[in-house]
Scaffold this motif. Structure first.
Motif, PDB file in Angstrom:
ATOM      1  N   ILE A 124      -1.180 -11.684   6.837  1.00 16.33           N
ATOM      2  CA  ILE A 124      -0.014 -11.301   7.611  1.00 16.33           C
ATOM      3  C   ILE A 124       0.457 -12.428   8.516  1.00 16.33           C
ATOM      4  CG2 ILE A 124       0.915  -9.648   9.258  1.00 16.33           C
ATOM      5  CD1 ILE A 124       0.212  -8.539   6.482  1.00 16.33           C
ATOM      6  N   THR A 158       4.622  -7.920   6.790  1.00 15.29           N
ATOM      7  CA  THR A 158       3.426  -7.070   6.835  1.00 15.29           C
ATOM      8  C   THR A 158       3.123  -6.397   5.498  1.00 15.29           C
ATOM      9  OG1 THR A 158       4.737  -5.195   7.659  1.00 15.29           O
ATOM     10  CG2 THR A 158       3.673  -6.591   9.287  1.00 15.29           C
ATOM     11  N   ASP A 348      -6.169  -3.795  15.884  1.00 12.83           N
ATOM     12  CA  ASP A 348      -5.867  -4.395  14.596  1.00 12.83           C
ATOM     13  C   ASP A 348      -6.420  -3.514  13.478  1.00 12.83           C
ATOM     14  OD1 ASP A 348      -5.011  -6.167  12.732  1.00 12.83           O
ATOM     15  OD2 ASP A 348      -6.375  -7.789  13.276  1.00 12.83           O
ATOM     16  N   GLN A 392      -0.437  -0.287   8.028  1.00  8.86           N
ATOM     17  CA  GLN A 392       0.587  -1.328   8.041  1.00  8.86           C
ATOM     18  C   GLN A 392       1.431  -1.246   9.313  1.00  8.86           C
ATOM     19  OE1 GLN A 392       3.289  -1.357   4.699  1.00  8.86           O
ATOM     20  NE2 GLN A 392       4.488  -3.033   5.565  1.00  8.86           N
ATOM     21  N   PHE A 395       0.654  -3.337  12.659  1.00  9.76           N
ATOM     22  CA  PHE A 395       1.129  -4.692  12.900  1.00  9.76           C
ATOM     23  C   PHE A 395       2.479  -4.711  13.607  1.00  9.76           C
ATOM     24  CE2 PHE A 395      -1.983  -5.536   9.633  1.00  9.76           C
ATOM     25  CZ  PHE A 395      -2.500  -6.755  10.004  1.00  9.76           C
ATOM     26  N   ALA A 403       2.024  -8.672  14.390  1.00  8.93           N
ATOM     27  CA  ALA A 403       3.156  -9.327  13.746  1.00  8.93           C
ATOM     28  C   ALA A 403       4.243  -9.672  14.761  1.00  8.93           C
ATOM     29  CB  ALA A 403       3.731  -8.428  12.649  1.00  8.93           C
TER      30      ALA A 403
END
Length: 454
Positions: A124, A158, A348, A392, A395, A403
């Motif tokens: 990522i 992502t 995370d 997902q 992020f 992200a």
């Protein structure tokens, strides 16, 4: 005393939760809590001191000697090397030329690039930073809305956590004692469905409000887009995808062997692009080693925590509680998905996965969803993909969406964190829609593994 014994597994989570927010390395927190409660169990006579060696044996057998985990450093190396090869830059420019007259063409190009990078890197941080550096300045220069531009890049970047060869799926396969190749197959449908949702949203919104994404017809001359350019841009990444995923799905190689194919393929691409030298190789090896060390440290800590939880009877306690309260399998699944989504605001994916899966996977496999699943034996695979789609979002969701920080660090001046937060909201909603679709129609994930098995 008996009450304290019964509550020890729940106390483990009560102690773990605040400690995760202290800023100490999560690997040490997980392992430390597990060790502390094992010592408490030994001190109160609940456990035999010799059970310590069972924990050590589980760590060795579950982490150190697992050959499938060799795929993780290889895929990390592959993604890091591709970041330095220049493949993405050429590919994005070609996509930009191909979609220059379509509403939101550059944003659509970024989404396609995100899919391709996801299928070649699976990292990522590399994907988001690379696309931020390559695409965001161009999008802003062309008058794109900041929120739309940043949201598109963050969401597309992502996809690498879900689309194979995903490191997360390799970890999940190991924790669930299932096939990584099977999870790779199951993840393809949901991944492409999410990408399609992104593209439909971008096209619809920019068609209704062209000011958000001005057309790029003036970017290039007519002769800039040629068959040769398209082939030079698409063939290298496509060949790498075919080499890695084709060898797995075709039964030629295991995911571990295919990761080696991907690593050497990335080195060859870097050499062909003139980017391979000793300094680049040293940098890629160092970054891959640091990332791998962090992941395997978490594996050790999480394995110790989950095994002590099992030694203290945590799994049986949860099953008894479910049986006593009469909670339906759907309610259990819904609460678990909600918990994962909320945890994604703070942690995370690797931390959530290593905490949740070892504890709840044995419970999920015993739940009966009736005729909703085409094959009850596929419950584990369906659950893993639900988790992956849900994770997902971790992020993208503030305050700790990684992200978002990757993007802010690489974004040009003038792009504020508030712009990025505004941009990701529609895409988080789209991901939740994708999760609901997968819950309603499991075939989206299960039809390909079933078809390949026949």
């Amino acid at each position: 005393m008996e009450l304290i014994v019964d509550l020890l597994p729940f106390l483990m989570f009560l102690v773990l939760t605040p400690l995760l927010f202290t800023g100490y390395p999560v690997a040490f927190v997980l392992g430390g809590v597990g060790l502390a409660f094992w010592l408490l169990a030994v001190g109160t006579g609940i456990e035999n001191p010799n059970s310590f060696f069972l924990v050590v044996s589980r760590i060795f057998g579950g982490v150190v000697s697992k050959l499938v985990l060799v795929a993780i450093p290889m895929f990390i190396f592959m993604g890091t090397m591709l970041e330095r090869s220049g493949v993405a830059k050429e590919l994005l420019y070609t996509l930009q030329l191909m979609t220059r007259r379509i509403p939101g063409g550059l944003a659509l190009s970024v989404t396609v690039l995100g899919v391709i990078l996801a299928a070649t890197t699976g990292i990522i941080g590399a994907s988001v930073v690379m696309m931020t550096l390559l695409a965001l300045p161009v999008m802003l220069e062309r008058g794109y809305d900041k929120a739309l531009a940043t949201g598109t890049i963050a969401a597309s970047g992502t996809l690498g956590i879900l689309l194979p060869p995903s490191i997360m799926l390799v970890v999940m396969a190991d924790l669930l004692s299932t096939s990584a190749g099977g999870l790779f197959l199951a993840a393809i449908g949901p991944s492409l469905f999410l990408a399609l949702l992104y593209m439909l949203y971008i096209f619809t919104r920019t068609a209704l409000n062209p000011g958000l994404a001005p057309p790029l017809a003036e970017v290039a001359k007519a002769d800039d887009l040629s068959v040769g350019r398209v082939l030079r841009s698409f063939v290298p990444p496509v060949l790498l995808i075919v080499a890695v995923l084709g060898s797995i799905f075709g039964g030629i190689a295991t995911p571990t062997e295919a990761s080696g194919v991907g690593a050497i393929g990335a080195v060859i691409l870097a050499a062909l692009n003139g980017k391979l030298n000793f300094r680049t190789l040293q940098d890629v090896v160092e970054r891959s080693a640091l990332t791998t060390t962090m992941l395997f440290g978490l594996f050790v800590g999480a394995t110790a925590f989950s095994y002590v939880f099992a030694l203290l009877g945590g799994h049986h306690l949860i099953l008894e509680l479910m049986s006593a309260t009469g909670i339906s399998p759907w309610a259990v699944l819904a609460m678990l998905m909600l918990a994962v989504f909320i945890l994604g605001f703070f942690f995370d994916w690797i931390e959530i996965t290593l905490i949740i899966l070892p504890v709840f996977a044995p419970i999920i496999t015993q739940l009966d969803f009736g005729s909703h699943l085409p094959d009850p034996a596929m419950t584990t695979t369906w659950f893993a993909i639900l988790m992956a789609v849900n994770l997902q979002t971790s992020f993208l969701t503030p305050p700790f969406g990684f992200a978002l920080f990757y993007m802010k660090g690489a974004a040009p001046e003038g792009v504020k964190l508030a712009d990025i937060y505004r941009g990701i909201v529609p895409f988080v909603i789209l991901q939740l829609i994708g999760l609901l679709v997968l819950l309603t129609w499991p075939e989206l994930a299960l039809w390909l593994p079933q078809t390949m098995a026949q």
